[in-house]
Enzyme design. Structure first.
Site, mmCIF file in Angstrom:
data_model
loop_
_atom_site.group_PDB
_atom_site.id
_atom_site.type_symbol
_atom_site.label_atom_id
_atom_site.label_comp_id
_atom_site.label_asym_id
_atom_site.label_seq_id
_atom_site.Cartn_x
_atom_site.Cartn_y
_atom_site.Cartn_z
ATOM 1 C CB SER A 149 -0.950 -0.065 1.193
ATOM 2 O OG SER A 149 -1.958 0.881 1.103
ATOM 3 C CD GLU A 167 -14.982 14.120 -10.224
ATOM 4 O OE1 GLU A 167 -14.734 14.790 -11.248
ATOM 5 O OE2 GLU A 167 -16.111 13.695 -9.944
ATOM 6 C CG HIS A 191 -5.783 -0.378 -1.774
ATOM 7 N ND1 HIS A 191 -6.216 -1.401 -0.959
ATOM 8 C CD2 HIS A 191 -4.816 0.262 -1.068
ATOM 9 C CE1 HIS A 191 -5.547 -1.368 0.187
ATOM 10 N NE2 HIS A 191 -4.682 -0.367 0.135
#
Length: 296
Positions: A149, A167, A191
């Site tokens: 991560s 966005e 992720h």
């Protein structure tokens, strides 16, 4: 530039929880580590210099609850037979420049950077003696940098640290900064599949097409050695190659307007597939076009 002697293992993270700053990583740490315990952590141990006897330092700087995060990783590594697992929680730059911390970095065979906030990681560690030690060991020794991560996102020269998924293909919606610099000319997002971050990587690549975008799915990682990346874990790795982009409107639109891109190349990797960073070629391990051995 000579190839690093060390090995890099970057992992996309675990369950689909929390914001990009991984605020929920801490609250669900036990669940977030379940995926790791037999697959990718085993790979880290097997590839390390002394296997189960390797000295492993778990770097919890990115996390807001380092004691809990560190204990879970220590338990997982020890479950797999690792005998020398330590937790190294560096709170500030003064600690990262201290003789004691540098000595532990020098003694380590593996550093494992946990999840959390990658901007916290780079702002505390970037340019310190600890950071310099890790970079030098990776270049010159049989040493592993591993990170999940935030720890994975921070491994590259440039990193994404902010930006919404929905966005992401509007100009200016993602924010990048300098990472820890273990690998050049790539940018890593984590992720990836679960949080729909393909647009973030598209924007990062179109702004500098020399950069290879790497999107790591959860329960998925890349083992990088000798300029070859091998997919590990159960999920997908998405590669975004901008070298053959023909056209874009990037410099002719205002902030917040949608970006157009013509001829962006995307590859999808799964377990044991290889991508050569030198030749820019993907080899699918279980290709349906591999020749079938003929019976004699």
């Amino acid at each position: 530039m000579t190839k690093p002697v060390g090995k890099l293992i970057v992992i996309g993270g675990a369950v689909n929880k929390g914001s990009f700053a991984e605020t929920d990583f801490d609250q669900n740490i036990e669940k977030n580590l379940n995926f790791f315990e037999r697959g990718i952590l085993r790979k880290i141990i097997n590839e390390s210099k002394h296997k189960e006897d390797s000295i492993i330092e778990i770097i919890t700087t990115a996390s807001q609850i380092p004691q809990i995060v560190g204990a879970e990783y220590k338990k997982a590594f020890e479950f797999l037979g690792a005998k020398n697992v330590n937790i190294l929680d560096i709170h500030n730059r003064e600690e990262a420049n201290s003789d004691a911390i540098v000595a532990r970095a020098n003694a380590a065979d593996v550093v494992m950077f946990t999840g959390g906030d990658q901007l916290r990681l780079t702002s505390i560690l970037g340019g310190t003696r600890f950071h310099d030690t890790i970079l030098l060991k990776y270049q010159e020794q049989d040493f592993i940098y591993s990170g999940t991560s935030a720890g994975a996102a921070a491994a590259s020269e440039n990193m994404i640290y902010q930006g919404s998924s929905s966005e992401a293909l509007l100009k200016g919606e993602i924010k990048t900064t300098q990472g820890l610099g273990l690998i050049d000319n790539v940018i890593i997002d984590t992720h990836f599949v679960q949080r729909g971050r393909i647009g973030r990587l598209f924007q990062a690549v179109v702004s500098n097409p020399r950069t290879l975008g790497i999107g790591l799915g959860e329960d998925t990682g890349l083992f990088i050695h000798n300029d070859v990346m091998t997919a590990v874990g159960s999920g997908l790795v998405i590669l975004v190659d901008g070298r053959f982009i023909k056209d874009t409107n990037l410099t002719n639109i205002n902030l917040g307007e949608p970006i157009s891109i013509d001829n962006l190349t995307v590859h999808v990797m799964s377990m044991n597939d290889h991508y050569d960073l030198t030749t820019k070629t993907l080899t699918i391990e279980n290709s349906q076009f591999n020749p079938v051995p003929q019976d004699k």
